[in-house]
Design an enzyme around this catalytic site. Structure first.
Site, mmCIF file in Angstrom:
data_model
loop_
_atom_site.group_PDB
_atom_site.id
_atom_site.type_symbol
_atom_site.label_atom_id
_atom_site.label_comp_id
_atom_site.label_asym_id
_atom_site.label_seq_id
_atom_site.Cartn_x
_atom_site.Cartn_y
_atom_site.Cartn_z
ATOM 1 N N ARG A 189 46.876 49.997 67.364
ATOM 2 C CA ARG A 189 47.862 49.746 68.412
ATOM 3 C C ARG A 189 49.224 49.471 67.785
ATOM 4 O O ARG A 189 49.312 48.857 66.734
ATOM 5 C CB ARG A 189 47.424 48.518 69.239
ATOM 6 C CG ARG A 189 46.468 48.864 70.351
ATOM 7 C CD ARG A 189 45.836 47.660 71.029
ATOM 8 N NE ARG A 189 46.719 46.543 71.347
ATOM 9 C CZ ARG A 189 46.321 45.454 72.008
ATOM 10 N NH1 ARG A 189 45.054 45.343 72.427
ATOM 11 N NH2 ARG A 189 47.151 44.467 72.252
ATOM 12 N N LYS B 236 38.617 38.478 73.295
ATOM 13 C CA LYS B 236 38.424 38.671 74.747
ATOM 14 C C LYS B 236 37.847 40.071 75.002
ATOM 15 O O LYS B 236 36.820 40.214 75.663
ATOM 16 C CB LYS B 236 39.756 38.498 75.499
ATOM 17 C CG LYS B 236 40.407 37.142 75.272
ATOM 18 C CD LYS B 236 41.716 36.978 76.033
ATOM 19 C CE LYS B 236 42.850 37.888 75.597
ATOM 20 N NZ LYS B 236 43.359 37.622 74.228
ATOM 21 N N ARG C 16 53.510 37.939 69.126
ATOM 22 C CA ARG C 16 52.528 37.723 70.200
ATOM 23 C C ARG C 16 51.893 36.337 70.110
ATOM 24 O O ARG C 16 51.658 35.689 71.123
ATOM 25 C CB ARG C 16 51.444 38.811 70.141
ATOM 26 C CG ARG C 16 51.921 40.124 70.711
ATOM 27 C CD ARG C 16 51.117 41.294 70.186
ATOM 28 N NE ARG C 16 49.729 41.233 70.556
ATOM 29 C CZ ARG C 16 48.748 41.841 69.880
ATOM 30 N NH1 ARG C 16 49.028 42.542 68.802
ATOM 31 N NH2 ARG C 16 47.508 41.744 70.292
ATOM 32 N N ARG D 249 42.573 45.503 63.212
ATOM 33 C CA ARG D 249 41.861 46.034 64.385
ATOM 34 C C ARG D 249 42.089 47.538 64.557
ATOM 35 O O ARG D 249 43.163 48.057 64.312
ATOM 36 C CB ARG D 249 42.337 45.319 65.654
ATOM 37 C CG ARG D 249 41.750 45.950 66.927
ATOM 38 C CD ARG D 249 41.938 45.092 68.134
ATOM 39 N NE ARG D 249 43.336 44.842 68.425
ATOM 40 C CZ ARG D 249 43.732 44.056 69.407
ATOM 41 N NH1 ARG D 249 42.848 43.449 70.173
ATOM 42 N NH2 ARG D 249 45.009 43.871 69.618
ATOM 43 N N ARG E 150 48.852 34.995 82.414
ATOM 44 C CA ARG E 150 49.426 34.621 81.126
ATOM 45 C C ARG E 150 50.644 33.727 81.264
ATOM 46 O O ARG E 150 51.215 33.331 80.243
ATOM 47 C CB ARG E 150 49.889 35.894 80.423
ATOM 48 C CG ARG E 150 49.044 36.312 79.248
ATOM 49 C CD ARG E 150 49.568 37.673 78.889
ATOM 50 N NE ARG E 150 49.381 38.077 77.558
ATOM 51 C CZ ARG E 150 48.403 38.889 77.157
ATOM 52 N NH1 ARG E 150 47.473 39.270 77.984
ATOM 53 N NH2 ARG E 150 48.368 39.293 75.925
HETATM 54 P P1 AP5 Z 1 39.734 41.619 70.483
HETATM 55 O O1 AP5 Z 1 38.462 41.392 71.213
HETATM 56 O O2 AP5 Z 1 40.376 42.951 70.579
HETATM 57 O O3 AP5 Z 1 40.769 40.449 70.860
HETATM 58 P P2 AP5 Z 1 41.522 40.145 72.212
HETATM 59 O O4 AP5 Z 1 41.334 38.697 72.507
HETATM 60 O O5 AP5 Z 1 41.135 41.107 73.286
HETATM 61 O O6 AP5 Z 1 43.020 40.352 71.721
HETATM 62 P P3 AP5 Z 1 44.188 41.281 72.253
HETATM 63 O O7 AP5 Z 1 45.110 41.526 71.117
HETATM 64 O O8 AP5 Z 1 43.682 42.461 73.011
HETATM 65 O O9 AP5 Z 1 44.860 40.328 73.208
HETATM 66 P P4 AP5 Z 1 46.275 40.391 73.631
HETATM 67 O O10 AP5 Z 1 46.185 39.323 74.613
HETATM 68 O O11 AP5 Z 1 47.354 40.228 72.651
HETATM 69 O O12 AP5 Z 1 46.480 41.912 74.067
HETATM 70 P P5 AP5 Z 1 46.503 42.542 75.499
HETATM 71 O O13 AP5 Z 1 45.968 43.899 75.373
HETATM 72 O O14 AP5 Z 1 45.932 41.632 76.497
HETATM 73 O O15 AP5 Z 1 39.478 41.251 68.942
HETATM 74 C C1 AP5 Z 1 40.530 41.321 68.007
HETATM 75 C C2 AP5 Z 1 39.980 41.716 66.639
HETATM 76 O O16 AP5 Z 1 39.130 40.690 66.134
HETATM 77 C C3 AP5 Z 1 39.118 42.989 66.641
HETATM 78 O O17 AP5 Z 1 39.374 43.655 65.452
HETATM 79 C C4 AP5 Z 1 37.679 42.459 66.694
HETATM 80 O O18 AP5 Z 1 36.763 43.361 66.073
HETATM 81 C C5 AP5 Z 1 37.802 41.177 65.890
HETATM 82 N N1 AP5 Z 1 36.907 40.120 66.360
HETATM 83 C C6 AP5 Z 1 36.616 39.782 67.646
HETATM 84 N N2 AP5 Z 1 35.781 38.728 67.688
HETATM 85 C C7 AP5 Z 1 35.546 38.376 66.390
HETATM 86 C C8 AP5 Z 1 34.757 37.354 65.785
HETATM 87 N N3 AP5 Z 1 34.059 36.475 66.504
HETATM 88 N N4 AP5 Z 1 34.751 37.283 64.435
HETATM 89 C C9 AP5 Z 1 35.454 38.161 63.670
HETATM 90 N N5 AP5 Z 1 36.217 39.162 64.189
HETATM 91 C C10 AP5 Z 1 36.260 39.262 65.541
HETATM 92 O O19 AP5 Z 1 48.067 42.620 75.775
HETATM 93 C C11 AP5 Z 1 48.907 43.490 75.051
HETATM 94 C C12 AP5 Z 1 50.323 43.387 75.575
HETATM 95 O O20 AP5 Z 1 50.378 43.796 76.948
HETATM 96 C C13 AP5 Z 1 50.936 41.978 75.566
HETATM 97 O O21 AP5 Z 1 51.495 41.647 74.314
HETATM 98 C C14 AP5 Z 1 51.988 42.110 76.670
HETATM 99 O O22 AP5 Z 1 53.120 42.805 76.207
HETATM 100 C C15 AP5 Z 1 51.282 42.991 77.687
HETATM 101 N N6 AP5 Z 1 50.509 42.205 78.664
HETATM 102 C C16 AP5 Z 1 49.165 42.243 78.869
HETATM 103 N N7 AP5 Z 1 48.808 41.403 79.847
HETATM 104 C C17 AP5 Z 1 49.950 40.819 80.276
HETATM 105 C C18 AP5 Z 1 50.234 39.836 81.255
HETATM 106 N N8 AP5 Z 1 49.267 39.268 81.990
HETATM 107 N N9 AP5 Z 1 51.526 39.471 81.430
HETATM 108 C C19 AP5 Z 1 52.528 40.031 80.723
HETATM 109 N N10 AP5 Z 1 52.328 40.960 79.753
HETATM 110 C C20 AP5 Z 1 51.046 41.350 79.544
HETATM 111 MG MG MG Z 2 42.138 42.668 74.313
#
Ligand code: AP5
Ligand code: MG
Length: 212
Positions: free
Chosen positions: A158, A13, A169, A125, A88
């Protein structure tokens, strides 16, 4: 454009968001990025959220809903927005629909990636401390080791990208967030994207789905 970018942790994402938001000329609003900014500045919200985030658990709905809806009321969202990581839960999705009524979400793009691939992506990552752009040690490294290509910021791991919170997660996603795919399908706004392709191919597929 009122777009929601969905998919499990590590789906890509954040990797795709800048290109999509730039293409559409709307702000990229990532709930996880906003929460990490609060943690880095040591606000009360950041302190409360941190205890959940480091364990890989969701931050309570009302905290996240208030934070994101406040951000959506800013002027730059008048012409639309790209939400990443929100909603979410069912409660968050309903709160968003209520805030956007009568129009609602226009498009929910779901980047689908199998669970076994997610662990490898997340544990390798690196994230920019300054602009939060994601990289991968092996598959998507920065041009200069340890430095962000875009802003020169320092890259770090992270605290929730260690194996135990990653496992949590993915489990939390399956239980609490995956049901939203059906929620948006029922509303007729869901589009599926194959996230297992290369970063470039995923981007092409996303942009072609947006063009339709
Ligand atoms: P990346 O693009 O960083 O993936 P992402 O989908 O953004 O994953 P996140 O881990 O950021 O999502 P998340 O939902 O767990 O975290 P968030 O910050 O939202 O890519 C990941 C890796 O893969 C990278 O190394 C990239 O280079 C690689 N990659 C990407 N595309 C690729 C491809 N096509 N091929 C190969 N490699 C690839 O949330 C963090 C925390 O915040 C949550 O756990 C929760 O505690 C809290 N939180 C956030 N939002 C909420 C909410 N709405 N409600 C409650 N808690 C929340
Ligand atoms: Mg993200």
């Amino acid at each position: 454009m009122r777009i929601v970018l969905m998919g499990p942790p590590g789906a890509g994402k954040g990797t795709q968001a800048a290109a999509i938001a730039g293409h559409l000329g709307v702000p990229h609003i990532a709930s996880g990025n906003l929460l990490r900014e609060h943690r880095a500045s040591g606000t009360p919200l950041g302190k409360q959220a941190g205890s959940y985030m480091e364990k890989g658990l969701l931050v309570p709905d009302q905290v996240v809903i208030n934070m994101v809806l406040k951000r959506l009321r800013r002027d730059d969202c008048q012409r639309g927005f790209l939400l990443d990581g929100f909603p979410r839960t069912g409660e968050q999705a309903e709160a968003l629909d209520k805030a956007l009524a009568p129009r609602g979400v226009q498009l929910a793009l779901n980047i689908a990636v199998p669970a076994d691939e997610l662990v490898h992506r997340l544990t390798g990552r690196l994230t920019c401390r300054s602009c939060q752009t994601p990289y991968h040690q092996v598959t998507n490294p920065p041009k200069a080791p340890g430095r962000c290509d875009l802003c020169g910021g320092e890259l770090f791991q992270r605290d929730d990208d260690k194996p135990e919170p990653v496992r949590k997660r993915v489990e939390v996603y399956e239980r609490q967030t995956a049901p939203l795919v059906a929620y948006y399908r029922r509303k007729g706004v869901l589009r599926q994207v194959d996230g297992k392709q290369s970063i470039q191919k995923v981007q092409e597929e996303v942009l072609s789905k947006l063009a339709r």
